[in-house]
Every structure is written in structure tokens, then in C-alpha cells.
Design a protein around this motif. Structure first.
Motif, PDB file in Angstrom:
ATOM      1  N   THR A  32     -12.290  29.171  26.297  1.00 56.80           N
ATOM      2  CA  THR A  32     -11.371  28.184  25.738  1.00 56.80           C
ATOM      3  C   THR A  32     -10.348  28.893  24.849  1.00 56.80           C
ATOM      4  O   THR A  32     -10.579  30.006  24.379  1.00 56.80           O
ATOM      5  CB  THR A  32     -12.132  27.135  24.912  1.00 56.80           C
ATOM      6  OG1 THR A  32     -12.861  27.804  23.883  1.00 56.80           O
ATOM      7  CG2 THR A  32     -13.091  26.345  25.788  1.00 56.80           C
ATOM      8  N   ASN A  34      -6.545  28.111  22.140  1.00 55.36           N
ATOM      9  CA  ASN A  34      -5.549  27.215  21.562  1.00 55.36           C
ATOM     10  C   ASN A  34      -4.214  27.954  21.489  1.00 55.36           C
ATOM     11  O   ASN A  34      -4.116  29.139  21.870  1.00 55.36           O
ATOM     12  CB  ASN A  34      -5.986  26.724  20.174  1.00 55.36           C
ATOM     13  CG  ASN A  34      -6.247  27.864  19.199  1.00 55.36           C
ATOM     14  OD1 ASN A  34      -5.614  28.920  19.269  1.00 55.36           O
ATOM     15  ND2 ASN A  34      -7.179  27.653  18.287  1.00 55.36           N
ATOM     16  N   LEU A  57       1.366  24.180  26.616  1.00 53.62           N
ATOM     17  CA  LEU A  57      -0.044  23.865  26.855  1.00 53.62           C
ATOM     18  C   LEU A  57      -0.251  22.362  27.007  1.00 53.62           C
ATOM     19  O   LEU A  57      -1.018  21.917  27.874  1.00 53.62           O
ATOM     20  CB  LEU A  57      -0.903  24.404  25.709  1.00 53.62           C
ATOM     21  CG  LEU A  57      -0.967  25.934  25.567  1.00 53.62           C
ATOM     22  CD1 LEU A  57      -1.794  26.317  24.344  1.00 53.62           C
ATOM     23  CD2 LEU A  57      -1.540  26.587  26.813  1.00 53.62           C
ATOM     24  N   ALA A  61      -1.646  20.510  30.377  1.00 44.55           N
ATOM     25  CA  ALA A  61      -2.819  19.633  30.336  1.00 44.55           C
ATOM     26  C   ALA A  61      -2.484  18.259  30.906  1.00 44.55           C
ATOM     27  O   ALA A  61      -3.276  17.664  31.647  1.00 44.55           O
ATOM     28  CB  ALA A  61      -3.332  19.506  28.901  1.00 44.55           C
ATOM     29  N   GLU A  68      -7.832  19.904  28.565  1.00 42.77           N
ATOM     30  CA  GLU A  68      -7.926  19.834  27.105  1.00 42.77           C
ATOM     31  C   GLU A  68      -9.355  19.443  26.748  1.00 42.77           C
ATOM     32  O   GLU A  68      -9.761  18.292  26.870  1.00 42.77           O
ATOM     33  CB  GLU A  68      -6.930  18.824  26.532  1.00 42.77           C
ATOM     34  CG  GLU A  68      -6.858  18.883  25.012  1.00 42.77           C
ATOM     35  CD  GLU A  68      -5.705  18.085  24.423  1.00 42.77           C
ATOM     36  OE1 GLU A  68      -5.356  18.328  23.258  1.00 42.77           O
ATOM     37  OE2 GLU A  68      -5.147  17.225  25.139  1.00 42.77           O
ATOM     38  N   TYR A  74      -8.055  24.224  24.863  1.00 42.58           N
ATOM     39  CA  TYR A  74      -7.890  24.125  26.317  1.00 42.58           C
ATOM     40  C   TYR A  74      -8.756  25.148  27.042  1.00 42.58           C
ATOM     41  O   TYR A  74      -9.260  26.105  26.446  1.00 42.58           O
ATOM     42  CB  TYR A  74      -6.421  24.374  26.696  1.00 42.58           C
ATOM     43  CG  TYR A  74      -5.443  23.470  25.983  1.00 42.58           C
ATOM     44  CD1 TYR A  74      -5.084  22.233  26.516  1.00 42.58           C
ATOM     45  CD2 TYR A  74      -4.862  23.858  24.780  1.00 42.58           C
ATOM     46  CE1 TYR A  74      -4.180  21.407  25.874  1.00 42.58           C
ATOM     47  CE2 TYR A  74      -3.962  23.031  24.119  1.00 42.58           C
ATOM     48  CZ  TYR A  74      -3.621  21.814  24.674  1.00 42.58           C
ATOM     49  OH  TYR A  74      -2.727  20.990  24.037  1.00 42.58           O
ATOM     50  N   GLU A 104     -16.886  20.797  27.090  1.00 42.45           N
ATOM     51  CA  GLU A 104     -15.970  19.727  27.468  1.00 42.45           C
ATOM     52  C   GLU A 104     -16.734  18.409  27.558  1.00 42.45           C
ATOM     53  O   GLU A 104     -17.849  18.356  28.061  1.00 42.45           O
ATOM     54  CB  GLU A 104     -15.318  20.034  28.815  1.00 42.45           C
ATOM     55  CG  GLU A 104     -14.321  18.960  29.251  1.00 42.45           C
ATOM     56  CD  GLU A 104     -13.720  19.236  30.623  1.00 42.45           C
ATOM     57  OE1 GLU A 104     -12.858  18.467  31.055  1.00 42.45           O
ATOM     58  OE2 GLU A 104     -14.126  20.233  31.251  1.00 42.45           O
TER      59      GLU A 104
END
Length: 756
Positions: A32, A34, A57, A61, A68, A74, A104
Motif C-alpha cells: 500500500t 499514499n 491517485l 482510484a 483506495e 492505495y 482492504e
């Protein structure tokens, strides 16, 4: 002096930046990320590029090209559509699975849940993703069922019975065959275990584990709160019996192995209703004008041996639980209130930090040693406070000296960057039936702070002794109480919002500078309308303190080394620390760090459960207390704003209730999550935390532990109907001016609609 040459900030063309972002994403596999991580990786180190990357980003998404996982976090799309995770069941039907590989959260409709329960480990198949549509999954296997029970009220019919659950994790009643009732009757509160849930059935089938008592009775409700959080509400008979067999055992042989400090003036200072005294202070002036100060802690581990029945029970519980009207002790009362408790005029075995300190509160030397002590006097905080304020009373010279030294230590701690949170706590006067009859506030005064400061000093000294050994030796595995750096995003939000009220909070710099700015803001905001709001945001910006073997320091206290040594009667980590001290001070080898870390995690988890139970008991008593004041009008402050309404804390008693958004009928209100406010679409009326309002007590539901308020105008007029037939106060209907500002709390749970 020549100026340093300026380094040029990189400014890549938009097309190049987009390509570099995509290239970075392609290399991440299941990691993941950011926008800050992306920016750092590709060398885009200016604010403009940061904003551009965040936008790229977000667009990716939205288009379904990346996922996300959580706000601002993400990952690249999964290569497999089959995975495992933890099932999260909600009574509102919004079930989900949190995947093991990346955390997630994926929606699971009830029809696709296989009746998995909250916390079950499941295997899921994820539906093909469509652009702009939230992903959805179907449970294809329950890999591991989590052992769990449900609390509710029994309804016993002629042929069967059922449990109306109080759980936010189950929307249906549990059917109970009459043979599995354990004598339960209609109206009784019970703990029930689900035994099966046939595929075609709407309701699960269960059996009664225990009958708690009649719904509404105080003991029943307090036990139900403990059971709700999986906490024990009674002691096993064999554990109590094991405790009763233990004697004080202070023989000449035992005393000879310890430092005898029974002739030194020693006393305890505790709450007036305390029965377990696990710390005491001693003081004597030495011939050279310095002070010998002893922080003496009950030597619990002398009596509770590793892997014994008592030890296993204490380890499982990990902490005493403090509800409104009772303490559920970690150790049986024979030990916690008797053998180990530092009661006055009784010889006691203790583990001590003994300091040599000068008149400036500088620690000249310290010893960590096992001792024998004898308390000369038991003070309540109120009695010690009176001595501090009047200068007269038992052991006045000792108390005044310790108070003066504690104030020096405290000032030094704040100067070094320790954060000062000092909020009043609500307490109840309870009658003989457990019913709350009045409310008072618990505030920390000099007597409380005196004890706190010397306990902090002892904890820091112990942690430093093990974590920073002399001679550059490698530290041995140890239990630390750590508090990590604040969440950067939350700290930035706090800084931004504080500025709107004229206060400055630093979001960058070292911990000392940031914390001093927070302390300055907390001091300046005292007594102002925004005090509750800003202090709440400041607390939320902080990480949670936990137990671990990985020492990262204690940010809130500004200590490099910190542990819990001073409360072994009520905290198992303190017992762990005592045992490690005994081992290491006698030259023993380091224990297994991995096993120790597992014990630390369990203690942190149990501490959180105990805190949740304490809050639930306070909320229950608040609702019970306000139920005696239905229809009465109070001044209050908006203490939270959510999409479903306003939380209002009453100024008189700190009881908190909800003004449902459906009752704000003068307009349609939108929740501005970023700015924590509700804003009316047509009139622009704005509600934010900190606004002073008047409310009337409308509903008090003990079942939901929920108070409902209605807003009234400044003249005390009730809500009236406008031409749409909706409730609205006359003042609001005529006044288009926005209400006072302030903001909201997002950690409240949405009230559930009644099942059935």
C-alpha cells in the motif's frame, strides 16, 4: 558570510509526473502507498507536485485503476480474486471483510455472507471490479469460527424461546430451544452462544451460557457490560481458594534478604474509596541536607509465582476493571485488598525505588531494591490536599516537602516537552441499590499530582536502568510503556483548526517544540467555548499508549524510557516488570523477546477492553441518572457532530446525549467531515463542536445506553411546526443568521434502528 547556493525544486511536466506515478505503482505489487510515499520515491519534493500526485491517485482510484484501501491509502489491483480475511458483521446490514494481505475492507451483502459472524476468518471471492463501483465479495468458506457470545433479554414462549440481543454485530434474534434455557425466564438478561445457523434460516440457534439476572437490576447490568466486552465478572472458586491459602510470610529469614525501611516515615495517598494500596512514599532528611525518598510498591510477585493458578488467571485478565460502582480486581481480594495492600501499621514486602535527591529535586543517585516497609498513615487525596493547602496536619513537613519537590519535577517535565492534559472526569454518588443520585467531577489537584510525579519518576528510572545499561551493553528484553509520535495528518488538522480560533500549534519540528505549543494552546483555551473541542482534537491527534518490547519512547511524557512498575496489584505488565527486574538485577540472561511481546500485546488489548467497559458503565449511569430528569432543560455544549446528529454535553453534569439530525427539521443538513460540522443547505445554519445550546431531555434508553435531547431556543420555547409540518423553533424559523461555530467527533456509533 557567503550564502548557501539554493537547490532547485524539481518541477516535472504533468505528463512526466503522471508516467512516473504509474511506473511507481507498477512496482508495488500488493504494497500500500499514499501520495507522500509516491512523492518521496520519485523525488517530487515540492507542495505543487504533492497536490498533483494526490489528485492523480484520486483519479486513478475513481477510474478503478487502483484501489483506495482507506482514505488516502492505495494499492494496485489484486492479481487474484480469491483471498482470506476477517468478517465484520453489522446489525445495519453493512457487512464487510477486512482482507489479510492488505487490510482492504470489502462489502459483503447478507445473502453472500454464509451467516459468518463478526470476527470469523473467511475465504472470499471478489467480484470483477467495475469503474466507479465499490468492490463486493462473497464468502465461499468459513475457515475459522471465532468463539463468541451475545448478551440480551430472554423471551420465553410455550414451544421455544429467543434472545433479543443488545449487539451491534447481530441484527436478528437468537432462537433457543427450551431445553437449552438453563432455567432462564422472560425478562432476564442472559449470555447466549450460537450453536448453529442453517443456510435457509433467518435466525441463528443458540444455547444459554449464563443467566445474569433480571434486566434493569444494577448487578445484572454491570455484569452484562463486562460480558459484552468478554471480561470476567466473577472469580473461579479454585482461584479464590488458592489465594486464601497464601499468608503474609514476613519471617526473619525473608526480612534479612531485604532492605529494612520500617523505621522510615512512610504513608499512602489514595482515593477515599480505595481498598488496594499498591504504592507508598517515604521521606527522611539525611545528615548532608539531602533527602532519601522511597517509592515503595507492593511486592506482588513474591506471592504470585509464575505459571501458578493465580498467575494464569491474572495474566488472562491482565488488568483490574473499574466500573462506576465497583472494581473487578485482577487478583482475588485476599491478595489485592489484604496480603499485598500497603495498609497502615502492617509490615509489608515491597519493591522500591529509593532516591537521593537534593533541594532542587535533582536525583543524585537511585537504587532499585526489595524492601520491607510499614505505612504510618493512610491519607485520602482530600486529606493530603488539606495538608498542602493549610500547612497543618499529620506528617505536614513530609507532605509539604514532597509536594514542593514534585512541583519542580513537573515543571522540568513540561519544559522538556511533556503534554499536559487535565480534564475533569464525571463520577456518580450511588445509593444502596446502585442507582445514581448525584453527579460530581473528579479533578486532579496537588495531592494527586504529587503521587503522579513520583510514580512517573520511578517508572522512568526502572525503564532506563534496563533499557540503557551501563558500559554500552546490549539491553535485555523488557516491557516498555510506549507512546508513539502523533499522526501527522491529525496534527496538521489540529494546527489548521486551532488557527481559526487564534491559537498556534506547531505541526513540524521536534517533539519538545510541538508539545510545548500544544500545552500553550491548552492553557490559553481554558474556560473558553472552544476548550472542549480543541482539547478533544489534541487528544485524538495522539497515538495510543501500549505495552511492547520495542522501545520508541513515550512521546506524551517526553521520556526516552518508560515502563509500568508502580501498580502490580491491578496491572499484569507491572508484575512482568517486577519479575524481569529480579532476574536482571541478579545477573540473569535475557528472556525470549517474542514470547514477551505476545504477553505485551495481550495486556494492551485487555487494557483497551477494560477502558471500553468503564466508558459503557459511565454511559449507562448517565442515562439512568438523566431518566429521573425527563423534560428538564439544561445548558450544554455541542461535544460532537456526525452525519446522524449533534452530541451535546450538559454543562452541569457532563452527561452527553444526541440531538438526532431528523429533529433538526428547519433544513436539510449535510455533514462536512473535513471541517467537522453540519451545514444547512438552504439557510447555511452551521453547527460545530463548542457551540453553547439549550436542550431538553427527550428520551433515555437504558437498552441502548443513549440519551436523546431536543434543541430549544434561547427563551426556552419548545420546537414548533413550520408550514412544511416539520418541527422547528420560532427563533430558527425567523433568524437566517448562522449559529455559533464549532466542530465534531467522528468516533460515535450511529444509533441502530430497532430490530424485528
Amino acid at each position: 558570510m557567503a550564502k548557501k547556493p539554493q537547490t532547485s525544486k524539481r518541477k516535472a511536466p504533468a505528463k512526466d509526473l503522471h508516467a512516473e506515478v504509474l511506473n511507481y505503482i507498477s512496482q508495488q505489487k500488493n504494497n500500500t502507498f499514499n501520495y507522500k510515499q509516491v512523492a518521496h520515491a520519485i523525488g517530487a519534493d515540492n507542495a505543487t507536485a504533492h497536490r498533483a500526485i494526490a489528485l492523480i491517485l484520486a483519479e486513478l482510484a475513481f477510474d478503478g485503476d487502483i484501489i483506495e484501501v482507506s482514505p488516502g491509502k492505495y494499492k494496485a489491483p489484486q492479481r487474484s480474486n480469491v483471498t482470506t480475511g476477517t468478517f465484520v458483521r453489522r446489525s445495519n446490514g453493512k457487512n464487510s471483510v477486512v482482507t489479510d494481505e492488505d487490510g482492504e475492507s470489502i462489502f459483503v451483502a447478507e445473502r453472500n455472507s454464509m451467516h459468518a459472524l463478526n470476527g470469523d476468518k473467511v475465504r472470499i471471492i471478489i467480484a470483477a471490479r467495475r469503474k466507479g463501483v465499490e468492490p463486493e465479495a462473497e464468502v465461499i468458506e468459513i475457515v475459522e469460527e471465532k468463539e463468541q457470545t451475545f448478551i440480551g433479554t430472554l423471551q420465553v414462549m410455550r414451544q421455544y424461546a429467543y434472545l433479543q440481543t443488545d449487539s451491534k454485530f447481530l441484527a436478528t434474534d437468537i432462537i433457543i430451544p427450551r431445553a437449552k434455557l438453563k432455567g432462564g425466564k422472560t425478562g432476564q438478561k442472559a449470555i447466549v452462544r450460537i450453536t448453529s445457523w442453517p443456510d435457509e434460516a433467518k435466525n441463528p440457534i443458540g444455547e444459554v451460557v449464563d443467566i445474569l439476572g433480571q434486566t434493569g437490576e444494577n448487578n445484572t447490568e454491570m455484569h452484562a457490560i463486562l460480558a459484552e466486552f468478554g471480561l470476567p465478572y466473577r472469580y473461579p472458586e479454585n482461584v479464590n481458594a488458592a489465594a486464601e491459602r497464601i499468608g503474609a510470610g514476613i519471617t526473619d529469614e525473608v526480612v534479612a534478604q531485604r532492605r529494612d525501611m520500617r523505621d522510615v516515615t512512610t504513608f499512602t495517598i489514595d482515593p477515599k474509596d480505595a481498598k488496594d494500596f499498591d504504592d507508598a512514599l517515604s521521606l527522611r532528611k539525611l545528615s548532608d541536607g539531602t533527602y532519601e525518598i522511597g517509592v515503595h510498591i507492593a511486592d506482588v510477585t513474591h506471592y504470585v509465582q509464575p505459571d501458578s493458578l493465580l498467575d494464569k488467571e491474572a495474566q488472562k485478565r491482565a488488568t483490574s476493571v473499574y466500573l462506576v460502582d465497583r472494581v473487578v480486581p485482577m487478583l482475588p481480594e485476599h491478595l489485592s485488598n489484604g496480603i499485598c495492600s500497603l495498609r497502615p501499621d502492617e509490615d509489608k514486602l515491597t519493591f522500591s525505588c529509593v532516591f537521593k535527591m537534593n533541594d532542587k529535586a535533582e536525583v543524585l543517585s537511585s537504587d532499585i531494591v526489595r524492601t520491607v516497609t510499614r505505612s504510618n498513615r493512610r491519607f485520602t487525596y482530600e486529606e493530603a490536599q488539606q495538608v498542602i493547602e493549610t500547612g497543618a496536619g499529620d506528617y505536614a513537613e513530609e507532605i509539604l516537602t514532597l509536594d514542593r519537590l514534585a512541583k519542580i519535577l513537573r515543571k522540568e517535565r513540561y519544559d522538556n516537552g511533556s503534554v499536559e492534559f487535565d480534564r475533569a472526569e464525571v463520577r456518580f454518588e450511588i445509593d444502596e441499590t446502585g442507582h445514581p443520585v448525584s453527579v460530581y467531577f473528579k479533578q486532579s489537584k496537588d495531592a494527586n499530582k504529587l503521587i503522579e510525579e513520583f510514580m512517573l519518576l520511578a517508572n522512568k528510572t526502572v525503564a532506563t536502568a534496563i533499557g540503557k545499561p551501563a558500559g554500552h551493553k546490549k539491553p535485555k528484553a523488557f516491557v516498555y510503556r510506549v507512546h508513539d509520535m502523533p499522526d501527522p495528518g491529525k496534527l496538521a488538522d489540529l494546527s489548521k483548526i486551532a488557527r481559526t480560533f487564534g491559537f498556534k500549534v506547531r505541526e513540524h519540528g521536534n517533539s519538545r517544540e510541538v508539545n510545548k505549543s500544544i500545552n500553550r494552546m491548552l492553557a490559553d483555551v481554558k474556560g473558553k467555548g472552544e476548550e472542549n473541542f480543541l482539547s478533544t482534537l489534541a487528544i485524538r491527534s495522539m497515538a495510543k499508549a501500549v505495552y511492547t518490547t520495542n522501545n520508541v519512547g513515550h512521546y506524551g511524557l517526553a521520556f526516552d524510557y518508560y515502563t509500568h512498575f508502580t501498580s502490580p496489584i491491578r496491572r499484569y505488565p507491572d508484575m512482568m516488570v517486577h519479575r524481569l527486574l529480579e532476574r536482571y538485577l541478579s545477573g540473569g540472561r535475557s528472556v525470549n523477546q517474542s514470547k514477551l511481546e505476545d504477553q505485551c500485546k495481550h495486556s494492551s488489548d485487555m487494557e483497551q477492553l477494560a477502558a471500553n467497559a468503564e466508558r459503557a458503565s459511565i454511559k449507562y449511569k448517565q442515562v439512568e441518572y438523566m431518566g429521573d430528569h425527563m423534560g428538564e432543560v439544561y445548558d450544554g455544549v455541542i461535544s460532537g457532530v456526525t452525519e446522524w446528529g449533534l452530541y451535546v454535553e450538559l454543562s452541569d453534569n457532563m452527561c452527553e446525549g444526541l440531538v438526532p439530525v431528523r429533529d433538526l427539521a428547519d433544513d436539510y443538513y449535510d455533514f462536512d467531515e473535513k471541517n467537522y460540522c453540519l451545514i444547512g443547505r438552504r439557510r447555511g445554519v452551521r453547527y460545530r463542536l463548542g457551540d453553547e445550546v439549550k436542550v431538553k431531555v427527550a428520551r433515555a434508553s437504558l437498552e441502548k445506553k443513549q440519551l436523546d435531547f431536543v434543541l430549544i431556543d434561547d427563551k426556552g420555547n419548545p420546537m414548533q411546526s413550520d408550514n412544511r409540518g416539520r418541527d422547528v423553533s420560532v427563533a430558527q424559523a425567523l433568524n437566517e443568521k448562522p449559529a455559533k461555530k464549532h466542530i465534531g467527533r467522528g468516533d460515535k456509533k450511529k444509533p441502530r434502528s430497532r430490530r424485528h
